[in-house]
Design a protein around this motif. Structure first.
Motif, PDB file in Angstrom:
ATOM      1  N   VAL A 119       0.825  -1.202   0.000  1.00 45.43           N
ATOM      2  CA  VAL A 119       0.000   0.000   0.000  1.00 45.43           C
ATOM      3  C   VAL A 119       0.867   1.263   0.000  1.00 45.43           C
ATOM      4  O   VAL A 119       0.519   2.269  -0.621  1.00 45.43           O
ATOM      5  CB  VAL A 119      -0.961  -0.010   1.198  1.00 45.43           C
ATOM      6  CG1 VAL A 119      -1.753   1.291   1.289  1.00 45.43           C
ATOM      7  CG2 VAL A 119      -1.922  -1.195   1.089  1.00 45.43           C
ATOM      8  N   LEU A 149      -6.465   4.353  -2.517  1.00 40.63           N
ATOM      9  CA  LEU A 149      -6.951   5.452  -1.692  1.00 40.63           C
ATOM     10  C   LEU A 149      -5.821   6.152  -0.945  1.00 40.63           C
ATOM     11  O   LEU A 149      -5.902   7.350  -0.680  1.00 40.63           O
ATOM     12  CB  LEU A 149      -8.003   4.941  -0.714  1.00 40.63           C
ATOM     13  CG  LEU A 149      -9.274   4.364  -1.350  1.00 40.63           C
ATOM     14  CD1 LEU A 149     -10.278   4.003  -0.281  1.00 40.63           C
ATOM     15  CD2 LEU A 149      -9.879   5.344  -2.349  1.00 40.63           C
ATOM     16  N   ALA A 150      -4.767   5.427  -0.603  1.00 36.10           N
ATOM     17  CA  ALA A 150      -3.649   6.025   0.131  1.00 36.10           C
ATOM     18  C   ALA A 150      -2.976   7.137  -0.660  1.00 36.10           C
ATOM     19  O   ALA A 150      -2.408   8.067  -0.077  1.00 36.10           O
ATOM     20  CB  ALA A 150      -2.627   4.951   0.501  1.00 36.10           C
ATOM     21  N   ARG A 160      -4.476   9.312  -2.558  1.00 40.31           N
ATOM     22  CA  ARG A 160      -5.370  10.464  -2.663  1.00 40.31           C
ATOM     23  C   ARG A 160      -5.436  10.976  -4.105  1.00 40.31           C
ATOM     24  O   ARG A 160      -5.131  12.142  -4.396  1.00 40.31           O
ATOM     25  CB  ARG A 160      -4.933  11.583  -1.710  1.00 40.31           C
ATOM     26  CG  ARG A 160      -4.899  11.148  -0.263  1.00 40.31           C
ATOM     27  CD  ARG A 160      -4.385  12.236   0.679  1.00 40.31           C
ATOM     28  NE  ARG A 160      -5.264  13.382   0.720  1.00 40.31           N
ATOM     29  CZ  ARG A 160      -6.360  13.463   1.478  1.00 40.31           C
ATOM     30  NH1 ARG A 160      -6.712  12.452   2.257  1.00 40.31           N
ATOM     31  NH2 ARG A 160      -7.110  14.553   1.454  1.00 40.31           N
ATOM     32  N   ALA A 208      -7.239  -0.141  -0.866  1.00 38.74           N
ATOM     33  CA  ALA A 208      -6.513   0.706   0.085  1.00 38.74           C
ATOM     34  C   ALA A 208      -5.286   1.339  -0.562  1.00 38.74           C
ATOM     35  O   ALA A 208      -4.969   2.514  -0.312  1.00 38.74           O
ATOM     36  CB  ALA A 208      -6.093  -0.122   1.306  1.00 38.74           C
ATOM     37  N   ARG A 209      -4.598   0.584  -1.384  1.00 35.81           N
ATOM     38  CA  ARG A 209      -3.393   1.099  -2.056  1.00 35.81           C
ATOM     39  C   ARG A 209      -3.728   2.309  -2.925  1.00 35.81           C
ATOM     40  O   ARG A 209      -2.971   3.282  -2.978  1.00 35.81           O
ATOM     41  CB  ARG A 209      -2.761  -0.008  -2.906  1.00 35.81           C
ATOM     42  CG  ARG A 209      -1.487   0.414  -3.615  1.00 35.81           C
ATOM     43  CD  ARG A 209      -0.832  -0.757  -4.330  1.00 35.81           C
ATOM     44  NE  ARG A 209      -1.736  -1.365  -5.295  1.00 35.81           N
ATOM     45  CZ  ARG A 209      -1.484  -2.499  -5.944  1.00 35.81           C
ATOM     46  NH1 ARG A 209      -0.348  -3.161  -5.686  1.00 35.81           N
ATOM     47  NH2 ARG A 209      -2.330  -2.998  -6.811  1.00 35.81           N
ATOM     48  N   ALA A 234     -14.145   8.521   0.195  1.00 33.78           N
ATOM     49  CA  ALA A 234     -12.830   9.051  -0.172  1.00 33.78           C
ATOM     50  C   ALA A 234     -12.936   9.986  -1.366  1.00 33.78           C
ATOM     51  O   ALA A 234     -12.316  11.055  -1.397  1.00 33.78           O
ATOM     52  CB  ALA A 234     -11.877   7.906  -0.481  1.00 33.78           C
ATOM     53  N   ASP A 290       0.185   7.099   5.854  1.00 33.88           N
ATOM     54  CA  ASP A 290      -0.943   7.163   4.926  1.00 33.88           C
ATOM     55  C   ASP A 290      -1.442   5.760   4.582  1.00 33.88           C
ATOM     56  O   ASP A 290      -2.659   5.541   4.442  1.00 33.88           O
ATOM     57  CB  ASP A 290      -0.538   7.900   3.652  1.00 33.88           C
ATOM     58  CG  ASP A 290      -0.350   9.389   3.876  1.00 33.88           C
ATOM     59  OD1 ASP A 290      -0.860   9.911   4.894  1.00 33.88           O
ATOM     60  OD2 ASP A 290       0.312  10.046   3.049  1.00 33.88           O
ATOM     61  N   ARG A 318      -3.509   4.431   7.474  1.00 33.26           N
ATOM     62  CA  ARG A 318      -4.832   5.079   7.530  1.00 33.26           C
ATOM     63  C   ARG A 318      -5.780   4.449   6.506  1.00 33.26           C
ATOM     64  O   ARG A 318      -6.949   4.178   6.815  1.00 33.26           O
ATOM     65  CB  ARG A 318      -4.671   6.573   7.258  1.00 33.26           C
ATOM     66  CG  ARG A 318      -5.968   7.364   7.406  1.00 33.26           C
ATOM     67  CD  ARG A 318      -5.760   8.839   7.134  1.00 33.26           C
ATOM     68  NE  ARG A 318      -4.814   9.427   8.070  1.00 33.26           N
ATOM     69  CZ  ARG A 318      -3.629   9.906   7.726  1.00 33.26           C
ATOM     70  NH1 ARG A 318      -3.232   9.885   6.475  1.00 33.26           N
ATOM     71  NH2 ARG A 318      -2.819  10.424   8.634  1.00 33.26           N
ATOM     72  N   ALA A 319      -5.284   4.190   5.311  1.00 35.66           N
ATOM     73  CA  ALA A 319      -6.119   3.582   4.277  1.00 35.66           C
ATOM     74  C   ALA A 319      -6.508   2.156   4.652  1.00 35.66           C
ATOM     75  O   ALA A 319      -7.650   1.734   4.446  1.00 35.66           O
ATOM     76  CB  ALA A 319      -5.383   3.603   2.935  1.00 35.66           C
TER      77      ALA A 319
END
Length: 231
Positions: free
Chosen positions: A110, A162-163, A165, A159-160, A193, A127, A130-131
């Motif tokens: 991630v 979204l981390a 952004r 998650a990878r 997100a 980060d 958090r994701a």
């Protein structure tokens, strides 16, 4: 494929397809995956790309993400200031198939795109943590991909993305390996997100339950894209 940076990027589509086609192979073996598609994705848009397996949805997402060049027509990214290729973090892609790197544990997988984008290790790990927490995966941070179920691996892949952004999220059947509860949770996280980031999200799916949760939809049939008001 032409790429143009355009001033006033905030007022421009994130991605624009103009008469785009994509063909695999040549001659008698050629397969046309996308036919003459003209469409655009606006900043903050929540879009479902609907169609059966093999209809061209994945190819369309890969074209929009800059992962695949068209064989005809033009793809541009006015709102991103040019192609996302070589610019990690602008576009996040959730792939339909396995995409985690086997030698890296979940946290490292991630965090990797953040490091490739020039982030430092501590910030990337924060980060990434958090994701993973948002998707209920904190307990799996140090697991290797081979130790995950298919559904867990798919959630790590989300998650990878979204981390980082991203400005544009392209998710190819992100709930295909999940039960209804986890599928709904993943869509909840993706939509939250996207709203937080002001990002556009494009989800390829054949699940009407998922597509109904997005504001707009395109239909893909045998490589032909029907976008309604966005055509």
């Amino acid at each position: 494929m032409s790429v143009h940076g355009i001033d006033n990027q905030e007022d421009q589509p994130l991605v624009q397809l103009d008469a785009v086609g994509c063909t695999y192979g040549a001659g008698e073996r050629a397969v046309v995956a996308v036919h003459d598609a003209t469409a655009r994705v606006l900043a903050g848009e929540h879009l479902a790309v609907i169609g059966p397996s093999g209809s061209g949805k994945s190819t369309l997402l890969h074209l929009m993400a800059g992962l695949l060049p068209p064989t005809s027509g033009e793809v541009t990214w006015p709102g991103l200031g040019g192609s996302p290729a070589g610019r990690p973090g602008l576009v996040g892609t959730v792939f339909q198939g396995p995409s985690l790197l086997p030698p890296l544990d979940v946290l490292e997988n991630v965090a990797l795109p953040l490091l490739l984008a020039g982030g430092d290790q501590q910030a990337a790990n924060t980060d990434a943590e958090r994701a993973l927490a948002a998707l209920g995966l904190t307990s799996l941070e140090h697991a290797l991909p081979e130790e995950l179920s298919g559904g867990q691996a798919q959630r790590v892949a989300v998650a990878r993305v979204l981390a980082t952004r991203p400005r544009l999220i392209c998710a190819d059947e992100p709930t295909g390996q999940l039960d209804r509860h986890n599928a709904d949770h993943v869509v909840d996280v993706l939509l939250a997100a996207a709203s937080e980031l002001g990002a556009a999200i494009v989800v390829a799916t054949h699940d009407p339950h998922i597509s109904r949760r997005l504001e707009h939809s395109w239909q893909v049939d045998d490589g032909r894209v029907r976008t309604g008001a966005l055509a």
